[in-house]
Scaffold this motif. Structure first.
Motif, mmCIF file in Angstrom:
data_model
loop_
_atom_site.group_PDB
_atom_site.id
_atom_site.type_symbol
_atom_site.label_atom_id
_atom_site.label_comp_id
_atom_site.label_asym_id
_atom_site.label_seq_id
_atom_site.Cartn_x
_atom_site.Cartn_y
_atom_site.Cartn_z
ATOM 1 N N ALA A 13 32.057 3.641 39.715
ATOM 2 C CA ALA A 13 31.324 2.714 40.592
ATOM 3 C C ALA A 13 32.296 1.932 41.481
ATOM 4 N N TRP A 14 33.429 1.506 40.910
ATOM 5 C CA TRP A 14 34.419 0.777 41.710
ATOM 6 C C TRP A 14 35.052 1.689 42.763
ATOM 7 N N GLU A 15 35.254 2.952 42.417
ATOM 8 C CA GLU A 15 35.780 3.908 43.411
ATOM 9 C C GLU A 15 34.789 4.067 44.568
ATOM 10 N N TRP A 16 33.515 4.143 44.230
ATOM 11 C CA TRP A 16 32.465 4.235 45.241
ATOM 12 C C TRP A 16 32.515 2.995 46.149
ATOM 13 N N LYS A 17 32.623 1.835 45.523
ATOM 14 C CA LYS A 17 32.665 0.579 46.272
ATOM 15 C C LYS A 17 33.820 0.576 47.267
ATOM 16 N N GLU A 18 35.007 0.964 46.822
ATOM 17 C CA GLU A 18 36.181 0.958 47.698
ATOM 18 C C GLU A 18 35.964 1.868 48.904
ATOM 19 N N LYS A 19 35.419 3.045 48.652
ATOM 20 C CA LYS A 19 35.220 4.022 49.724
ATOM 21 C C LYS A 19 34.231 3.508 50.756
ATOM 22 N N TYR A 20 33.072 3.046 50.296
ATOM 23 C CA TYR A 20 32.014 2.677 51.232
ATOM 24 C C TYR A 20 32.209 1.289 51.828
ATOM 25 N N TRP A 46 24.328 -1.032 34.402
ATOM 26 C CA TRP A 46 25.707 -1.364 34.074
ATOM 27 C C TRP A 46 26.491 -1.958 35.238
ATOM 28 N N TRP A 47 26.102 -1.628 36.468
ATOM 29 C CA TRP A 47 26.854 -2.090 37.638
ATOM 30 C C TRP A 47 26.342 -3.466 38.053
ATOM 31 N N GLY A 48 27.156 -4.479 37.840
ATOM 32 C CA GLY A 48 26.734 -5.841 38.169
ATOM 33 C C GLY A 48 27.468 -6.854 37.314
ATOM 34 N N HIS A 49 27.072 -8.112 37.435
ATOM 35 C CA HIS A 49 27.660 -9.185 36.623
ATOM 36 C C HIS A 49 27.003 -9.187 35.246
ATOM 37 N N ARG A 50 27.800 -8.994 34.232
ATOM 38 C CA ARG A 50 27.248 -8.908 32.880
ATOM 39 C C ARG A 50 26.836 -10.292 32.378
ATOM 40 N N MET A 72 30.505 -10.009 16.924
ATOM 41 C CA MET A 72 29.464 -10.224 17.941
ATOM 42 C C MET A 72 29.631 -9.203 19.074
ATOM 43 N N HIS A 73 28.532 -8.887 19.718
ATOM 44 C CA HIS A 73 28.593 -7.989 20.878
ATOM 45 C C HIS A 73 27.940 -8.666 22.084
ATOM 46 N N GLN A 74 28.419 -8.318 23.272
ATOM 47 C CA GLN A 74 27.887 -8.934 24.484
ATOM 48 C C GLN A 74 26.579 -8.263 24.896
ATOM 49 N N ASP A 75 25.696 -9.055 25.496
ATOM 50 C CA ASP A 75 24.441 -8.539 26.037
ATOM 51 C C ASP A 75 24.775 -7.387 26.997
ATOM 52 N N PRO A 76 24.143 -6.232 26.850
ATOM 53 C CA PRO A 76 24.477 -5.092 27.724
ATOM 54 C C PRO A 76 23.915 -5.223 29.138
ATOM 55 N N ASP A 77 22.955 -6.134 29.339
ATOM 56 C CA ASP A 77 22.295 -6.243 30.641
ATOM 57 C C ASP A 77 23.183 -6.941 31.675
ATOM 58 N N THR A 78 22.868 -6.676 32.934
ATOM 59 C CA THR A 78 23.546 -7.337 34.054
ATOM 60 C C THR A 78 22.534 -8.188 34.815
ATOM 61 N N LEU A 79 23.054 -9.006 35.712
ATOM 62 C CA LEU A 79 22.201 -9.919 36.472
ATOM 63 C C LEU A 79 21.640 -9.248 37.726
ATOM 64 N N ASP A 80 20.440 -9.678 38.088
ATOM 65 C CA ASP A 80 19.829 -9.282 39.350
ATOM 66 C C ASP A 80 20.841 -9.471 40.483
ATOM 67 N N THR A 84 27.041 12.671 33.525
ATOM 68 C CA THR A 84 25.960 11.688 33.380
ATOM 69 C C THR A 84 26.557 10.332 33.056
ATOM 70 N N LYS A 85 25.800 9.311 33.376
ATOM 71 C CA LYS A 85 26.209 7.939 33.094
ATOM 72 C C LYS A 85 26.431 7.750 31.591
ATOM 73 N N GLU A 86 25.456 8.202 30.821
ATOM 74 C CA GLU A 86 25.532 8.029 29.363
ATOM 75 C C GLU A 86 26.683 8.814 28.756
ATOM 76 N N GLY A 87 26.931 10.001 29.300
ATOM 77 C CA GLY A 87 28.017 10.835 28.788
ATOM 78 C C GLY A 87 29.383 10.222 29.032
ATOM 79 N N LEU A 88 29.519 9.530 30.158
ATOM 80 C CA LEU A 88 30.792 8.889 30.483
ATOM 81 C C LEU A 88 31.032 7.623 29.662
ATOM 82 N N GLY A 89 29.954 6.902 29.400
ATOM 83 C CA GLY A 89 30.085 5.592 28.762
ATOM 84 C C GLY A 89 30.307 4.505 29.802
ATOM 85 N N ARG A 90 30.112 3.274 29.387
ATOM 86 C CA ARG A 90 30.091 2.144 30.330
ATOM 87 C C ARG A 90 31.401 1.999 31.116
ATOM 88 N N GLU A 91 32.524 1.984 30.433
ATOM 89 C CA GLU A 91 33.797 1.708 31.104
ATOM 90 C C GLU A 91 34.140 2.776 32.130
#
Length: 872
Positions: free
Chosen positions: A117-124, A409-413, A442-450, A104-111
């Motif tokens: 996600a980057w592996e998926w990007k490279e493949k496709y 999580w996938w996008g520009h933070r 301080m912590h960074q906003d967890p959201d990403t951009l449209d 699961t996404k949550e089980g893996l954690g963001r990093e």
């Protein structure tokens, strides 16, 4: 020494080899060159979510036609390639793939999740680029970009900071579109509206302190838990006295006020509206005006929150049923009426969107929309066809602030940082770890951009912005954007206001809009219908040129097109026709033939074909300039198939057989025309044209860099063309008449030509003999030919003795036999259609089919009767 063409054209052996030749030669690459005018197209970046579909194939074929044509015209033509990270869509695909691995996404954690996600990007991404290459796209692959690469990310960061510093980006609690399935906010453009069957529930809201009630009609009774008022129109005489009083919220047993607001339509429903500020955008605005509390009753996945008794934990649909049942049991439900209405759904997953009050990041749109409207109204940017500017204006003139934050999580933070202790917020280009106010972490906003935030910058971020690169200065603004009408508001609008805001210039001068590719029955291609066609399968079966030619044929800006197997087969047959014609020419050239020009002396038929070709060059160029690609390709088809192959090549065969100077001049004109036609056709069918061009006498390394044909006034022989057309008209008329009479070409007959233009017909007697199956040709002003078949044209009358064509009695017997059989068919089908029982029971499709059969039989009978009459 000339290269001979293979007997049969094999796309599979030619296309991969040719594409590698182009790549190794660097012919797709463009560099800033002040000696040439630039021409730029940025590819609408395909999403890294899978593979290309037929819509991509159309879009990319049209772009490649334009870029190859401009390259051959001498422009420094850049087609910028790349892919889009497609935030929500890609994250959903990666989550689904992980689920199959038990992760699961949550089980893996963001990093860790982002690594997948980057592996998926490279493949496709690699798969998509290889598919674009298979259909012949001449992109500058050295410049391939990705919306999350380092340069694009720098541009996104800079734009966010600039807009934030100008006060055009803000964070606030507003009502937004929320997808309970994707669990993220959506912009208005990402919401698709569907007509759905629903109901109006009429509910009693008891008036506090007196007998009676207000009748409220709603399509969403489940949201009444969050009601904080009911509203009426201030001018509605029925309810004026109740304004300022309270009503009792059924089931919740809480008092809420009656407010007056002009938002309410007096003549819609009961004229009373329940106000739920947390779950309706209009109610939210009413709530702001009347300072009403905002009560959110739904969780992120659209279940009722804790604290609502028996309803807590219920999914919204389940809650609706329970609340309606309780309203009925409590005597609050007056009636239920069926009601169809538009419901917002997520453009990615189709889930019904939930309006929800949430703290999000927004872009103020009004200041950005104005210049974008003005740019199109002033003609700086033009839509082709022009009618699509209405969609553009409508979207911009009625625009709301753009919600740009996404809870994925996938996008520009988002470059915002929050203090864990004092709550201080800092927006910064650089990472901030320590609070400047209190010194805490301080912590960074967890959201990403449209995803459209980065796509909006594509025309200039890919050229190096915010750096002032040589590429940006030379290739920007781009020339043409090619895209479908379905993403005008998603993408085109955003690129326009972004380009103007950040570069001071429009991002493109022309927007060529194309329609959808539909199936042979006119239906939209979709997974549910199972009618999708993989363009790569078409390439494997028929070749890339056949696919491209099919997509270009009949294409008209802004209009949908139908795709069918028959159309592709016709395109493949056209490729074979070109190949066979070229092969015939090559087989009739001496091995040392190296002529590239025209002979000093031109025959009549040479002047005719050169005039036709010269006109074709002008018309095709005009069509391409006007983005009428379908018209251009149709003219090329007609010229190549009919004028060049079926007429001119046939006209030259006698000269080729004759030898000497006559043969040499015919060879020179044949090579001149086929070379020019290949260059005109190259943008549409790049592979076969390169292969043929390489076999012909030519200058240069590749047809891609060869000069596009231009109109040459010296090749306009209008008088000779008109004279020769007189002969062709007669030949066509004789051929058509013989075909109607089922007379084979092998059956020769005497032809008498009555005309006042005797000279041209005498000059072309050999053409008439050979192409009109004539045994002899006589030309004069008048002939008496008994029992002759006649054909009449504008310049002549042709007479053919009947006795030389057919055995009259034998032909009459055959026709009468056909007549009897045809009448039998007509009687049988008519009997069916005149039978009330058949018409009442048979399906409509069967009846339509029988009527079509009857019409066909009656048309055949008409032809038979005419043939009998012609026999006298």
């Amino acid at each position: 020494m000339l290269k001979q063409l293979d007997k049969v054209y094999d796309p599979q052996s030619v296309e991969d080899r040719t594409y590698e030749f182009w790549l190794s030669g660097g012919y797709f690459h463009a560099e800033p060159d002040t000696g040439k005018p630039p021409y730029t197209i940025v590819i609408p970046p395909p999403n890294v979510t899978g593979q290309l579909h037929m819509g991509h194939a159309l879009d990319d074929t049209l772009q490649d036609i334009l870029i190859r044509w401009r390259r051959m015209q001498g422009y420094e033509a850049l087609w910028m390639p790349g892919t889009d990270h497609a935030a929500i869509a890609t994250e959903a695909k990666v989550v689904a793939a992980l689920k199959e691995q038990g992760l699961t996404k949550e089980g893996l954690g963001r990093e860790k999740f982002l690594e997948h996600a980057w592996e998926w990007k490279e493949k496709y991404e690699n798969r998509i680029i290889s598919q674009l290459k298979k259909i012949g796209c001449s992109c500058d692959w050295d410049r391939t970009r990705f919306t999350m690469d380092e340069g694009c990310s720098e541009a996104v960061q800079e734009v966010f900071m600039k807009l934030y510093e100008k006060g055009l980006i803000y964070r606030g609690e507003r009502i937004i579109n929320w997808c309970p399935n994707c669990k993220t906010s959506l912009s208005d453009a990402e919401v698709e509206h569907e007509e759905k069957e629903g109901a109006f529930w009429h509910i009693r809201y008891p008036i506090v302190g007196e007998e009676g009630f207000i009748e409220v009609a709603t399509t969403r009774p489940e949201t009444m838990l969050g009601d904080t008022a009911v509203a009426v129109h201030p001018d509605d005489e029925r309810y004026k006295r109740l304004v300022g009083k309270n009503v009792l919220l059924p089931l919740v047993n809480k008092e809420i006020p009656v407010v007056a607001d002009e938002y309410v339509e007096m003549d819609f429903g009961t004229g009373v509206v329940k106000i739920t500020p947390a779950h309706d955008p209009n109610d939210f605005e009413v709530g702001l005006r009347h300072n009403l509390p905002v009560i959110n009753i739904f969780t992120e996945d659209a279940h009722i929150m804790e604290g609502w008794g028996k309803y807590s934990g219920m999914e919204r649909g389940e809650a609706r049923k329970a609340i309606v049942a309780d309203l009925e049991e409590g005597g609050f439900l007056i009636k239920t009426e069926p009601y169809s209405h538009n419901v917002g759904t997520c453009y990615r997953c189709g889930t019904v969107v939930e309006p929800r009050v949430s703290k999000q990041w927004f872009v103020k749109m009004k200041p950005l929309a104005g210049p974008a409207i003005d740019a199109v109204k002033s003609g700086e940017t033009k839509f082709i066809p022009e009618r699509f500017d209405k969609i553009y204006y409508h979207w911009l003139e009625d625009i709301h602030d753009w919600c740009i934050s996404r809870q994925i999580w996938w996008g520009h933070r988002i470059p915002a940082y929050y203090c864990d202790t004092c709550g201080e917020m800092v927006v910064s280009r650089e990472a901030v770890h320590t609070c400047p106010k209190c010194g805490a972490a301080m912590h960074q906003d967890p959201d990403t951009l449209d995803t459209w935030f980065s796509s909006a910058l594509w025309p200039f971020s890919t050229l190096g912005w915010p750096k002032q690169t040589a590429e940006l200065k030379y290739f920007y603004p781009t020339n043409t954007l090619v895209t479908g009408y379905d993403i005008i508001f998603f993408w085109v609008v955003r690129m326009m206001f972004s380009g103007l805001e950040h570069t001071g210039e429009v991002p493109f001068k022309n927007v060529l809009i194309h329609g959808l590719v539909r199936d042979a029955q006119g239906r939209k291609m979709s997974k549910s219908l199972g009618n999708g066609i993989d363009p790569l399968e078409i390439v494997d079966q028929y070749g890339a040129d056949a696919l491209r030619f099919t997509l270009a044929t009949g294409n008209s800006p802004g209009n949908d097109m139908r795709f069918s197997d028959d159309k592709v087969k016709a395109s493949r047959n056209f490729a074979n026709k070109i190949w066979n014609a070229s092969r015939f020419i090559m087989m009739n050239l001496p091995e040392d033939f190296d002529e590239k020009g025209l002979p000093a002396e031109l025959a009549l038929e040479d002047k005719w074909i050169l005039t036709k070709f010269n006109r074709l060059v002008g018309e095709v160029t005009e069509n391409l300039e006007a983005f009428e690609l379908g018209m251009a390709v149709q003219k090329l088809y007609d010229f190549i198939w009919d004028i060049f192959c079926d007429w001119y090549i046939e006209l030259t065969k006698a000269r080729i057989a004759q030898g000497g100077e006559s043969e040499r001049s015919a060879q020179m004109v044949l090579c001149y025309i086929i070379n020019g036609v290949m260059r005109l056709l190259h943008p549409f069918m790049p592979f076969i044209t390169e292969e043929i061009w390489q076999a012909l006498p030519h200058d240069g390394e590749t047809i891609m860099k060869a000069e596009c044909p231009k109109v040459d006034d010296a090749l306009n022989f209008a008088v000779e063309e008109a004279e020769f057309e007189k002969v062709m008209d007669l030949i066509r008329a004789i051929r058509n008449r013989r075909a109607e009479m089922n007379i084979p070409p092998s059956k020769k007959a005497h032809v008498y030509v009555e005309t006042k233009s005797a000279e041209i017909f005498l000059q072309c007697q050999e053409f008439i003999k050979r192409l009109a199956s004539a045994s002899e040709v006589e030309t004069g002003e008048h002939f008496d030919v008994e029992g002759a078949v006649q054909v009449i044209t504008n310049a002549a009358r042709g007479l053919i003795p009947m006795a030389e064509l057919i055995d009259r009695e034998k032909e009459l017997a055959r026709l009468n036999k056909d007549k009897a059989a045809c009448q039998k068919d007509i009687d049988f089908i008519s009997g069916k259609l005149n039978n009330p029982g058949f018409v009442a029971k048979a399906p409509e499709a069967v009846i339509t089919g029988e009527r079509a059969k009857l019409a066909k039989a009656e048309e055949r009978m008409k032809i038979i009767l005419e043939s009998i009459a012609n026999l006298g």
